[in-house]
Design an enzyme around this catalytic site. Structure first.
Site, short mmCIF file in Angstrom:
data_model
loop_
_atom_site.label_atom_id
_atom_site.label_comp_id
_atom_site.label_asym_id
_atom_site.label_seq_id
_atom_site.Cartn_x
_atom_site.Cartn_y
_atom_site.Cartn_z
N ARG A 1 -12.46 11.45 8.57
CA ARG A 1 -10.89 11.52 8.20
C ARG A 1 -9.99 10.16 8.47
O ARG A 1 -9.35 9.89 7.79
CB ARG A 1 -10.04 12.65 8.73
CG ARG A 1 -9.35 13.73 7.70
CD ARG A 1 -8.88 14.92 8.38
NE ARG A 1 -8.68 14.65 9.77
CZ ARG A 1 -9.15 15.70 10.60
NH1 ARG A 1 -10.00 16.65 10.09
NH2 ARG A 1 -8.88 15.77 11.74
N ASP B 1 8.85 3.05 -3.76
CA ASP B 1 7.79 2.95 -4.50
C ASP B 1 7.97 1.88 -5.60
O ASP B 1 8.85 1.86 -6.67
CB ASP B 1 8.00 4.73 -5.16
CG ASP B 1 6.82 4.73 -6.15
OD1 ASP B 1 6.07 3.83 -6.79
OD2 ASP B 1 6.84 5.85 -6.77
N LYS C 1 -2.83 3.67 -10.51
CA LYS C 1 -2.08 3.14 -11.68
C LYS C 1 -2.81 1.56 -11.90
O LYS C 1 -4.26 1.87 -11.84
CB LYS C 1 -0.92 3.21 -11.74
CG LYS C 1 -0.02 4.43 -11.42
CD LYS C 1 -0.24 5.48 -12.16
CE LYS C 1 0.43 6.61 -11.94
NZ LYS C 1 -0.10 7.78 -12.68
C1 LIG Z 1 6.15 5.80 -10.25
C2 LIG Z 1 5.08 6.67 -9.69
N1 LIG Z 1 4.88 7.01 -8.18
C3 LIG Z 1 4.11 7.72 -7.91
C4 LIG Z 1 3.37 8.39 -8.87
C5 LIG Z 1 2.23 9.40 -8.09
O1 LIG Z 1 0.93 8.71 -8.15
P1 LIG Z 1 -0.25 9.95 -8.39
O2 LIG Z 1 -0.52 10.10 -9.57
O3 LIG Z 1 -1.64 9.10 -7.85
O4 LIG Z 1 0.11 11.04 -7.37
C6 LIG Z 1 3.11 8.27 -10.24
C7 LIG Z 1 2.50 8.79 -11.22
O5 LIG Z 1 2.55 9.19 -12.15
C8 LIG Z 1 4.10 7.38 -10.74
O6 LIG Z 1 4.58 7.16 -11.99
#
Ligand SMILES: Cc1ncc(COP(=O)(O)O)c(C=O)c1O
Length: 393
Positions: free
Chosen positions: A65, A188, A213
């Site tokens: 883990r 984010d 992404k």
């Molecule tokens: C801006 C943004 N942050 C976080 C995420 C979440 O990522 P994950 O799909 O890997 O959980 C997404 C997913 O579409 C996103 O568009």
């Protein structure tokens, strides 16, 4: 095997992306590091076993883990690329967001979140934090933020640009406001990746990326990456350890491979997205293109001062478009997959429904939105595909 003296020779992010995270390749005399899968780490002596429990969790092998050398290679590379001390890899972008927010939530705490964040981030804040007794409030900009911080505030969470609406927040101003009150800022920054967006240089304490992404870039795995100083990530690290939120070695190996081409992919996504967005601006079926890289966009000057590129995705508002023609438009696109993600090599389209319209059974004809992720295809082919499909409106 000859390895780059990373400390002295690597100055550009392109070089870092190619050379970092390959130290364990020395053992196998290969270009790429070996994939080490393990649940169990075995130690030669009792003192080695005991010592492994003294270090920082997630930075030396201990138990599956906490990661294997494959996880540590990726985390160290991502930390360097992000100009941060350390990095935690988690099982998805959302798990990284959930870990950061939950680690700062406790009975009576107050968390400030940018209003138009990614839907599942908002769902977590709306529906789950109250279970711990933490209160969430939403803010629109740095000016509002100043008046909303109080003694109980433990975290400020932003996303740049905001999902779907593509609004740009002033990250520097948010961080300056937060610093005055000693409150950490988590951001984010999935859209820009460290190639176009240096979150820590703008003052962000905890930078989050859905590596699902662009960072991986091939639409074949899920992962979240969190970077920051040891201090800033301490509570998140403990939370991840307690709740078992970790990335698999297989996913880390693939993300390391994705890093090698990240800079060139990002540059191409940027060029393609701009070409397609500019083309769409001229079409009669289009009311508005929401893309901060375009000069008329309200977020353009903030984008210019905070980013060095714009890969997309972006959102398009269609003119007077009813359900039937909307469906015809989406269904007749040949090169755009219909799916919710973005950041891969292939172009994608998705109906973008703003939060305030989500409960409506029938959407208004005016102002219908679609989100486009522009892939690595020829932008000319993508423009032709869109123009042909938009003829249905
Ligand atoms: C801006 C943004 N942050 C976080 C995420 C979440 O990522 P994950 O799909 O890997 O959980 C997404 C997913 O579409 C996103 O568009």
């Amino acid at each position: 095997m000859k390895t780059a003296d990373s400390e002295n020779i690597i100055t550009g992010i392109e070089t870092a992306l190619v050379h970092l995270g390959r130290e364990s390749a020395e053992i196998t005399n290969s270009v790429n590091p070996p994939l080490v899968r393990a649940s169990t780490t075995v130690f030669r002596t009792l003192s080695e076993f005991k010592n492994s429990y003294k270090g920082v969790v997630f930075e030396s092998p201990r138990y599956g883990r906490s990661g294997t050398s494959t996880n540590f290679e990726l985390q160290a590379a991502m930390a360097r690329i992000s100009n941060a001390e350390t990095c935690i890899a988690t099982s998805s972008g959302l798990s990284a967001i959930a870990a950061v927010i939950s680690a700062h939530a406790s009975q009576g705490s107050h968390i400030l979140v940018q209003r138009n964040v990614y839907g599942p981030t908002k769902a977590l804040c709306d529906n789950s934090l109250n279970m711990i007794g933490s209160r969430v409030e939403y803010f629109d900009n740095a000016v509002d933020l100043e008046t909303m911080i109080n003694e109980a505030t433990t975290l400020i969470f932003i996303e740049v640009p905001a999902s779907l609406t593509m609004d740009m927040i002033d990250v520097r101003a948010v961080c300056l406001t937060a610093k005055k009150r000693n409150i950490p800022v988590a951001c984010d920054g999935t859209w820009g990746t460290p190639v176009f967006f240096d979150a820590h240089a703008l003052g962000v304490d905890i930078s989050i990326h859905a590596a699902t992404k662009y960072i991986n870039g091939h639409s074949d795995l899920m992962m979240g990456l969190v970077t920051g100083s040891y201090d800033a990530l301490a509570s998140t690290r403990v939370w991840c350890d307690r709740f078992g939120s970790h990335a698999s070695a297989d996913a880390c190996w693939l993300v390391l491979r994705g890093l090698r081409t990240l800079a060139v992919r990002m540059k191409q996504h940027h060029e393609n997205a701009r070409e397609v967005a500019n083309f769409l601006c001229e079409l009669p079926a289009i009311k508005k293109v929401m893309f901060p890289a375009l000069p008329p966009d309200p977020g353009h000057s903030l984008w210019k001062s905070q980013f060095t590129g714009a890969p997309g995705p972006f959102t398009v508002e269609l003119k007077n478009c009813n359900e039937t023609s909307f469906e015809l438009f989406i269904n007749s696109l040949k090169l755009f997959g219909l799916g919710t993600s973005w950041g891969g090599f292939e172009s994608l389209v998705m109906p973008a429904v703003p939060h305030h319209l989500r409960s409506l059974a029938v959407l208004p004809d005016e102002g219908r939105l679609v989100r486009l992720h522009i892939g690595l295809e020829s932008p000319r082919d993508l423009c032709n595909d869109l123009e042909r499909a938009l003829a249905h409106l």
